[in-house]
Design a protein around this motif. Sequence first.
Motif, PDB file in Angstrom:
ATOM      1  N   ASP A  67       0.850  -1.192   0.000  1.00 54.78           N
ATOM      2  CA  ASP A  67       0.000   0.000   0.000  1.00 54.78           C
ATOM      3  C   ASP A  67       0.886   1.243   0.000  1.00 54.78           C
ATOM      4  O   ASP A  67       1.725   1.433   0.879  1.00 54.78           O
ATOM      5  CB  ASP A  67      -0.900  -0.014   1.234  1.00 54.78           C
ATOM      6  CG  ASP A  67      -1.884   1.142   1.241  1.00 54.78           C
ATOM      7  OD1 ASP A  67      -2.106   1.746   0.179  1.00 54.78           O
ATOM      8  OD2 ASP A  67      -2.432   1.422   2.329  1.00 54.78           O
ATOM      9  N   SER A  68       0.712   2.110  -0.996  1.00 59.85           N
ATOM     10  CA  SER A  68       1.567   3.302  -1.107  1.00 59.85           C
ATOM     11  C   SER A  68       1.323   4.282   0.043  1.00 59.85           C
ATOM     12  O   SER A  68       2.245   4.986   0.466  1.00 59.85           O
ATOM     13  CB  SER A  68       1.349   3.997  -2.451  1.00 59.85           C
ATOM     14  OG  SER A  68      -0.003   4.452  -2.545  1.00 59.85           O
ATOM     15  N   ALA A  69       0.117   4.329   0.577  1.00 63.53           N
ATOM     16  CA  ALA A  69      -0.159   5.221   1.710  1.00 63.53           C
ATOM     17  C   ALA A  69       0.613   4.767   2.946  1.00 63.53           C
ATOM     18  O   ALA A  69       1.130   5.597   3.708  1.00 63.53           O
ATOM     19  CB  ALA A  69      -1.656   5.260   1.998  1.00 63.53           C
ATOM     20  N   ALA A  75       7.646   6.409   5.720  1.00 62.83           N
ATOM     21  CA  ALA A  75       8.735   7.308   5.345  1.00 62.83           C
ATOM     22  C   ALA A  75       8.660   8.601   6.150  1.00 62.83           C
ATOM     23  O   ALA A  75       9.686   9.129   6.593  1.00 62.83           O
ATOM     24  CB  ALA A  75       8.681   7.615   3.849  1.00 62.83           C
ATOM     25  N   ARG A  76       7.459   9.096   6.377  1.00 63.57           N
ATOM     26  CA  ARG A  76       7.312  10.304   7.192  1.00 63.57           C
ATOM     27  C   ARG A  76       7.712  10.036   8.640  1.00 63.57           C
ATOM     28  O   ARG A  76       8.405  10.821   9.264  1.00 63.57           O
ATOM     29  CB  ARG A  76       5.862  10.801   7.157  1.00 63.57           C
ATOM     30  CG  ARG A  76       5.467  11.450   5.860  1.00 63.57           C
ATOM     31  CD  ARG A  76       3.983  11.827   5.919  1.00 63.57           C
ATOM     32  NE  ARG A  76       3.565  12.529   4.751  1.00 63.57           N
ATOM     33  CZ  ARG A  76       3.579  13.856   4.630  1.00 63.57           C
ATOM     34  NH1 ARG A  76       3.983  14.594   5.620  1.00 63.57           N
ATOM     35  NH2 ARG A  76       3.186  14.423   3.526  1.00 63.57           N
ATOM     36  N   GLU A  77       7.263   8.908   9.185  1.00 66.20           N
ATOM     37  CA  GLU A  77       7.509   8.618  10.594  1.00 66.20           C
ATOM     38  C   GLU A  77       8.952   8.208  10.862  1.00 66.20           C
ATOM     39  O   GLU A  77       9.609   8.738  11.752  1.00 66.20           O
ATOM     40  CB  GLU A  77       6.572   7.499  11.048  1.00 66.20           C
ATOM     41  CG  GLU A  77       6.737   7.112  12.490  1.00 66.20           C
ATOM     42  CD  GLU A  77       5.814   5.971  12.870  1.00 66.20           C
ATOM     43  OE1 GLU A  77       6.167   5.240  13.799  1.00 66.20           O
ATOM     44  OE2 GLU A  77       4.752   5.808  12.239  1.00 66.20           O
ATOM     45  N   ARG A  78       9.454   7.263  10.094  1.00 66.93           N
ATOM     46  CA  ARG A  78      10.774   6.708  10.382  1.00 66.93           C
ATOM     47  C   ARG A  78      11.913   7.561   9.847  1.00 66.93           C
ATOM     48  O   ARG A  78      12.960   7.669  10.488  1.00 66.93           O
ATOM     49  CB  ARG A  78      10.896   5.308   9.781  1.00 66.93           C
ATOM     50  CG  ARG A  78       9.983   4.300  10.416  1.00 66.93           C
ATOM     51  CD  ARG A  78      10.212   2.942   9.812  1.00 66.93           C
ATOM     52  NE  ARG A  78       9.280   1.957  10.355  1.00 66.93           N
ATOM     53  CZ  ARG A  78       9.340   0.685  10.096  1.00 66.93           C
ATOM     54  NH1 ARG A  78      10.284   0.218   9.305  1.00 66.93           N
ATOM     55  NH2 ARG A  78       8.468  -0.143  10.627  1.00 66.93           N
ATOM     56  N   LEU A  79      11.730   8.137   8.654  1.00 65.88           N
ATOM     57  CA  LEU A  79      12.823   8.855   8.008  1.00 65.88           C
ATOM     58  C   LEU A  79      12.629  10.366   8.006  1.00 65.88           C
ATOM     59  O   LEU A  79      13.455  11.094   7.470  1.00 65.88           O
ATOM     60  CB  LEU A  79      12.979   8.354   6.567  1.00 65.88           C
ATOM     61  CG  LEU A  79      13.203   6.846   6.425  1.00 65.88           C
ATOM     62  CD1 LEU A  79      13.195   6.441   4.965  1.00 65.88           C
ATOM     63  CD2 LEU A  79      14.505   6.444   7.093  1.00 65.88           C
ATOM     64  N   SER A  80      11.529  10.828   8.560  1.00 63.36           N
ATOM     65  CA  SER A  80      11.208  12.259   8.643  1.00 63.36           C
ATOM     66  C   SER A  80      11.136  12.902   7.263  1.00 63.36           C
ATOM     67  O   SER A  80      11.576  14.033   7.067  1.00 63.36           O
ATOM     68  CB  SER A  80      12.221  12.995   9.518  1.00 63.36           C
ATOM     69  OG  SER A  80      12.268  12.446  10.801  1.00 63.36           O
ATOM     70  N   PHE A  81      10.601  12.192   6.297  1.00 66.35           N
ATOM     71  CA  PHE A  81      10.427  12.751   4.964  1.00 66.35           C
ATOM     72  C   PHE A  81       9.249  13.716   4.972  1.00 66.35           C
ATOM     73  O   PHE A  81       8.288  13.538   5.701  1.00 66.35           O
ATOM     74  CB  PHE A  81      10.152  11.655   3.942  1.00 66.35           C
ATOM     75  CG  PHE A  81      11.383  10.908   3.488  1.00 66.35           C
ATOM     76  CD1 PHE A  81      12.614  11.077   4.090  1.00 66.35           C
ATOM     77  CD2 PHE A  81      11.304  10.031   2.425  1.00 66.35           C
ATOM     78  CE1 PHE A  81      13.729  10.390   3.679  1.00 66.35           C
ATOM     79  CE2 PHE A  81      12.417   9.330   2.010  1.00 66.35           C
ATOM     80  CZ  PHE A  81      13.619   9.508   2.624  1.00 66.35           C
TER      81      PHE A  81
END
Length: 141
Positions: A67-69, A75-81
């Motif tokens: 799932d892309s979401a 990516a936002r949570e773990r890598l702060s993207f």
Amino acid sequence: MQLRVPRLFTVRVMVFSLVLLLAFVLVYPTLHSYLQQQQELAELRAQVDAAQRRNDDLVSDLGRWDDSAYVQAQARERLSFVLPGEKAFRVLDPEAVPDVPAVDAGPSSTVLDEGATQPWYTSVWDSVQLAGTAPTTEPAG
């Protein structure tokens, strides 16, 4: 008439007791091994069930990555993207940040821009000299 007193320990009773004792001696180790193996088998089945549940959890986690979401959220949570046009803010420790504004602690030191191009030991020596010439305040007393 003579009364016959029954004997408590006859030859038959002694032979029967000996056969029972021999049977117990022969059967007990085998029975003990059987019960111990049954317990080990139950423990191994419990381990297999736990491993199967863990495997099912990992397979479902692997399926989430399709799932892309979910990938975007990870990516936002773990890598702060952040997406283009968004601003990222990071609060390091909300309990460590005081609610009152910082008070000026005194005169600030003057560091020359040329210190950035000098070797590190020159910068350290200059800061030691600067600290030696700083005005001192005497304690009230």
